[in-house]
Design an enzyme around this catalytic site. Structure first.
Site, mmCIF file in Angstrom:
data_model
loop_
_atom_site.group_PDB
_atom_site.id
_atom_site.type_symbol
_atom_site.label_atom_id
_atom_site.label_comp_id
_atom_site.label_asym_id
_atom_site.label_seq_id
_atom_site.Cartn_x
_atom_site.Cartn_y
_atom_site.Cartn_z
ATOM 1 N N GLY A 77 0.813 -1.220 0.000
ATOM 2 C CA GLY A 77 0.000 0.000 0.000
ATOM 3 C C GLY A 77 0.845 1.268 0.000
ATOM 4 N N ILE A 93 -1.221 4.273 -0.994
ATOM 5 C CA ILE A 93 -2.111 4.838 0.032
ATOM 6 C C ILE A 93 -1.299 5.642 1.053
ATOM 7 C CG2 ILE A 93 -3.775 4.275 1.868
ATOM 8 C CD1 ILE A 93 -4.866 3.623 -0.877
ATOM 9 N N TYR A 99 -6.866 -8.075 -14.987
ATOM 10 C CA TYR A 99 -6.838 -9.214 -14.080
ATOM 11 C C TYR A 99 -5.543 -9.264 -13.288
ATOM 12 C CZ TYR A 99 -10.575 -12.667 -14.398
ATOM 13 O OH TYR A 99 -11.730 -13.346 -14.250
ATOM 14 N N LYS A 142 13.299 -8.869 11.372
ATOM 15 C CA LYS A 142 14.415 -9.273 10.499
ATOM 16 C C LYS A 142 14.197 -8.934 9.010
ATOM 17 C CE LYS A 142 17.458 -11.764 12.027
ATOM 18 N NZ LYS A 142 18.463 -11.282 12.967
ATOM 19 N N CYS A 167 -19.574 3.290 -20.211
ATOM 20 C CA CYS A 167 -18.810 2.947 -21.414
ATOM 21 C C CYS A 167 -19.399 1.712 -22.088
ATOM 22 C CB CYS A 167 -17.328 2.821 -21.064
ATOM 23 S SG CYS A 167 -16.293 3.200 -22.479
ATOM 24 N N MET A 219 -22.972 1.420 -21.312
ATOM 25 C CA MET A 219 -23.864 2.295 -22.079
ATOM 26 C C MET A 219 -24.081 1.715 -23.475
ATOM 27 S SD MET A 219 -23.156 4.675 -24.718
ATOM 28 C CE MET A 219 -23.714 6.243 -25.345
ATOM 29 N N ARG A 279 -12.946 2.674 -28.073
ATOM 30 C CA ARG A 279 -12.784 2.762 -29.524
ATOM 31 C C ARG A 279 -14.126 2.915 -30.232
ATOM 32 N NH1 ARG A 279 -9.165 -1.296 -28.179
ATOM 33 N NH2 ARG A 279 -7.022 -0.599 -28.469
ATOM 34 N N HIS A 301 -16.113 7.852 -18.538
ATOM 35 C CA HIS A 301 -15.858 7.188 -17.251
ATOM 36 C C HIS A 301 -15.992 8.168 -16.091
ATOM 37 C CE1 HIS A 301 -14.346 3.284 -18.708
ATOM 38 N NE2 HIS A 301 -14.027 3.991 -19.787
ATOM 39 N N GLU A 308 -16.422 7.594 -13.042
ATOM 40 C CA GLU A 308 -15.772 7.115 -11.816
ATOM 41 C C GLU A 308 -14.369 7.688 -11.642
ATOM 42 O OE1 GLU A 308 -16.284 5.409 -14.538
ATOM 43 O OE2 GLU A 308 -14.745 3.905 -14.946
HETATM 44 N N1 GLN Z 1 -14.954 -1.910 -25.599
HETATM 45 C C1 GLN Z 1 -15.662 -0.690 -25.746
HETATM 46 C C2 GLN Z 1 -14.952 0.260 -26.691
HETATM 47 O O1 GLN Z 1 -13.790 0.092 -26.966
HETATM 48 C C3 GLN Z 1 -15.905 -0.028 -24.407
HETATM 49 C C4 GLN Z 1 -14.662 0.372 -23.687
HETATM 50 C C5 GLN Z 1 -14.878 0.654 -22.235
HETATM 51 O O2 GLN Z 1 -15.853 0.182 -21.640
HETATM 52 N N2 GLN Z 1 -13.962 1.355 -21.612
HETATM 53 O O3 GLN Z 1 -15.543 1.191 -27.179
#
Ligand code: GLN
Length: 540
Positions: free
Chosen positions: A19, A22, A57, A193, A385, A388, A465, A510, A512
């Protein structure tokens, strides 16, 4: 190098994942709360030019800055803790350093010299270390060195830190070493240690750490602190305990109790009259810890077994929950678990559903099923993204009756309601080829998004994209899915909202990435509010 900024380096030892990000963000937070201007930069020792091509991942989410840099997720913590924006300059990798050096070499800028790790790579690292400091904007530059001391790949960075310390002279830079003090249950003992060894490793590289921050599950008794001080040449006051915290947002308060900020200021010979003003931070913490309500939201995504893959979304829920005095329980749902048959059971008991971003997925059909369910059952929906894009596909299929898809999922679809723009099609390389960074969006008056932001012109970060295909805009809007946010320059659709639904909002960007403790994102705040409302009306 003529900067007046003070440099604080944060290294790590014993294990990774302690961390550092943080701790760096918490220290920055305390210095900022005393009125100083602070920024944090992260140097990562891997060879990728940036984390854009890394598998979430393995590495967690890729954090995108306003200037379109694809960066390490620690930059997200920096922004969330400090409420200031970062940029490409805040994240540098070995790959980028080598790339810069090799480009210079090809241009002949080394004038026939042999190009070597020392001095050329280390000089390039040093140039990058000083970049933000030289802007004159900051009092402190905190530099986090990724990885562990002793790793082969961190060596040039550690050597650069040693040189910087030497170049700057006394009282202008310090090294904070973050380490682990393991507790051996059988022996009922905390062990010093591994820390002694990792400090030795730093000493071998010519660096005496100034402060030790010790991650521990148990409080550090005085004799352990004394032992660490004696064997690591660190003053006992500079042995700082970092106990596991209930939430990462407690860490600034814990570091304040341990006087980390005071130690740093005293080592750098800075007198600060002000005590840190942590009122707002504490208010947030008290809201976070004393919720009046509770909601269950589902996060439908692909990488649900590694929550770091959606770090910023999870944190945005923490901020928005506190703002609403509401505990947000996030249920992580793998989109591959959702089918027509299972959707009702899987989403049962959830007050709102967020469909997450993602790339080229098998689980896309599951996301579409989830969206159909929440659209028809009037459960709050937030699509980000890819989320949507799936909402647009779902609507086109089940409301317009088109056999629609996104060309990402099915390149041959007859109804490409989500498609790649012509300019993007020309790009064949994978790294850094997306629509990245902040773009402007105009919001329609009267839309839920506009009401949430309280503004009609906003700016949000992108990383994708594919786009809403404007050929279908009229048809889709007529049937009730409105394009309420559009990029004024390109005409690209940024926000869609469903008519006659309590809260159904999809955003191509995005949100977030812009949510911070002191500035929770308005769309997350409203989504949590809508979920709470849904719970009140539907569950007693
Ligand atoms: N795969 C989608 C794109 O490239 C959405 C990308 C994403 O969710 N950041 O447009």
């Amino acid at each position: 190098m003529s900067s007046t900024a003070k440099y604080i380096f944060v290294t790590g030892g014993v294990t990774s994942s302690l961390g550092k990000g943080i701790i760096a963000a918490s220290l920055a937070n305390l210095l900022q709360a005393r009125g100083f201007k602070v920024t944090i930069q992260k140097f990562d020792p891997y060879i990728n030019i940036d984390p854009g091509t890394l598998n979430p991942y393995e590495h967690g989410e890729c954090y995108v800055t306003d200037d379109g840099a694809e960066t390490d997720l620690d930059l997200g913590h920096y922004e969330r803790f400090l409420n200031v924006r970062t940029s490409q300059a805040n994240n540098v990798t070995t790959g980028r350093i080598y790339n810069n050096v090799i480009t210079k070499e090809r241009k002949g800028e080394y004038l026939g010299k042999t190009v070597q790790v020392i001095p050329h790579i280390t000089d390039e690292i040093k140039r990058n270390i000083f970049l933000l400091g030289e802007s004159g904007e900051y009092d402190f530059i905190i530099t986090e060195i990724g990885g562990c001391v002793g790793d082969i790949e961190s060596l040039p960075f550690i050597e650069a830190v040693r040189q910087v310390k030497w170049d700057l002279g006394p009282n202008n830079s310090i090294v904070i070493h973050l380490t682990l003090i393991p507790y051996l249950k059988a022996a009922k003992e905390l062990k010093t240690k591994p820390t002694q060894h990792s400090v030795k490793e730093l000493l071998e590289a010519g660096i005496q750490p100034d402060i030790l921050v010790c991650r521990t599950e148990m409080p550090l008794p005085n004799e352990i602190r004394k032992k660490l001080a004696l064997f690591c040449n660190v003053h006992i006051n500079s042995v700082v305990e970092a106990m596991d915290a209930e939430t990462i947002y407690d860490v600034p308060i814990l570091m304040r109790k341990e006087k980390l900020d005071e130690r740093v200021l005293s080592k750098l010979k800075i007198t600060s009259k002000e005590e840190p003003n942590l009122d707002q931070w504490k208010l947030f913490l008290s809201k976070l810890k004393n919720p009046v309500n509770e909601v269950n939201v589902g996060l439908v995504g692909k990488y649900v077994s590694l929550p770091d893959a959606y770090k910023s979304i999870a944190e945005a829920f923490v901020h928005a929950g506190a703002q609403n005095d509401c505990k947000v329980n996030v249920k992580w749902i793998s989109s591959e678990d959702i089918t027509k048959e299972s959707v009702k059971t899987v989403l049962d008991g959830l007050d709102g559903i967020l469909v997450a971003p993602g790339f080229g997925e098998r689980g896309l059909e599951g996301k579409i099923e989830a969206i159909r369910y929440v659209r028809e059952n009037k459960i709050p929906f937030f699509g980000i993204c890819l989320g949507m894009q799936c909402a647009v596909v779902e609507f086109s299929r089940h409301v317009l009756g088109l056999d629609a898809s996104s060309t990402e999922l099915n390149p041959k679809t007859k109804f490409p309601v989500i498609d790649m723009m012509e300019e993007q099609k020309k790009i064949t390389m994978k790294g850094g080829t997306m629509r990245l960074g902040a773009y402007t969006c105009k919001l329609k008056k009267g839309s839920k998004a506009q009401a949430a932001y309280g503004e009609t012109t906003i700016e949000e970060r992108h990383r994708h994209r594919y786009e809403f295909n404007n050929k279908y805009q009229e048809q889709i809007e007529e049937a009730g899915l409105k394009a309420v946010g559009v990029n004024p320059d390109s005409g690209l659709v940024e926000v869609v909202e469903l008519k006659d639904h309590p809260w159904f909002v999809g955003v191509q960007y995005h949100p977030e990435l812009r949510s911070t403790v002191l500035n929770p994102h308005p769309l997350f705040v409203k989504f949590v509010e809508a979920s709470l409302e849904h719970k009140k009306l539907n569950r007693v």
